[in-house]
Design a protein around this motif. Structure first.
Motif, mmCIF file in Angstrom:
data_model
loop_
_atom_site.group_PDB
_atom_site.id
_atom_site.type_symbol
_atom_site.label_atom_id
_atom_site.label_comp_id
_atom_site.label_asym_id
_atom_site.label_seq_id
_atom_site.Cartn_x
_atom_site.Cartn_y
_atom_site.Cartn_z
ATOM 1 N N ARG A 39 -10.959 3.381 -5.183
ATOM 2 C CA ARG A 39 -10.688 2.121 -5.094
ATOM 3 C C ARG A 39 -11.742 1.352 -6.300
ATOM 4 N N THR A 43 4.480 -3.092 1.551
ATOM 5 C CA THR A 43 4.205 -2.801 0.270
ATOM 6 C C THR A 43 5.237 -3.315 -0.572
ATOM 7 N N ASP A 49 -4.111 -0.599 -5.190
ATOM 8 C CA ASP A 49 -4.335 -0.707 -3.868
ATOM 9 C C ASP A 49 -4.654 0.551 -3.102
#
Length: 271
Positions: free
Chosen positions: A189, A101, A233
């Motif tokens: 999302r 990440t 994300d």
């Protein structure tokens, strides 16, 4: 013509036959037996299953009918291909590979109770960002932008600006339920960002499914805070943004780049 069983055939090298005892008993003259032994020595003892003559090793080697063991296959070389699931040791339980990440470290919702100038931001984990609903109490208006850049806003009294975003099941992505702003985290999302504006004299409170809460304080003099939500994300970040305490909601929308989408533009941006 009678079959002679008393002597061995030495002219055929690939055949071997053991002289039977009965044939030996038929020989009457000891001299004949001695002559036969001198002419061809008796073969060495061999197991009954052997069909190879010991008198001719070269021929026996080339025409052996015995089964040879197959060569052992070499052990496979260790694989160097990286797979999503890796094991820490031989026979260990597979564990999921660490997902890289680029997010910088930030406190979680359980590490602080107040979002202010000292702690302006928190980040939920992936589980907290995807289960249940995120509730914002005290918000007088909420604005949203979907992952397809469809933008809209709604006030606590039901007034809608721009375009609503509806999730499967005919549920709004961001909306109001009994005066509380609600974000459907199951479809996080589909959300890019949101903005929640409260009354200057009252705090804003955020709650998630596991009971975690955080609060934005009321305005202090001329400076207040509004809640900015960003989905990166599938991970939600909550930030307290300092703003003028007495500014109207449309001014905040413009300041943060929320340009309300018309219905025609939403249809063009749809699937």
């Amino acid at each position: 013509m009678a079959l002679n069983r008393s002597t061995l055939r030495t002219d055929i090298t690939y055949l071997s036959r053991r002289v039977k005892p009965a044939a030996r008993a038929d020989t009457s003259a000891p001299a004949a037996r001695a002559e036969a032994s001198a002419a061809a020595p008796a073969p060495a003892a061999a197991p009954p299953s052997s069909a190879v003559s010991t008198a001719a090793p070269a021929a026996a080697t080339s025409l052996s009918l015995s089964r040879t063991p197959a060569p052992a296959s070499p052990a496979p070389a260790p694989s160097t291909v990286t797979t999503p699931a890796a094991t820490t040791s031989a026979g260990a339980r597979p564990v999921a590979a660490h997902r890289p990440t680029r997010l910088f470290p930030a406190p979680g919702i359980g590490e602080t109770r107040l979002l202010n100038a000292q702690t302006p931001m928190i980040r939920l984990d992936r589980r907290q960002s995807a289960i249940g609903s995120l509730l914002v109490t005290g918000a007088t208006s909420a604005a949203w932008e979907s992952s397809k850049h469809v933008t809209g806003a709604m006030s606590v009294d039901g007034t809608v600006s721009g375009t609503s975003v509806t999730c499967p099941g005919n549920r709004p992505l961001v909306g109001y339920v009994d005066g509380t702003a609600v974000v459907a985290l199951r479809h996080v999302r589909e959300l890019r960002r949101a903005l929640f504006i409260g009354h200057p004299s009252a705090p804003l409170s955020v709650e998630i499914f596991d009971g975690g809460t955080v609060t934005l304080p009321a305005a202090d003099g001329e400076t207040g805070h509004i809640l900015s939500l960003t989905a990166i994300d599938g991970v939600i970040e909550l930030r307290a943004e300092p703003v003028p305490a007495r500014a109207d909601a449309p001014l905040h929308w413009q300041e943060f780049g929320f340009s309300m989408t018309t219905q025609a533009a939403a249809r063009r941006q749809g699937p």
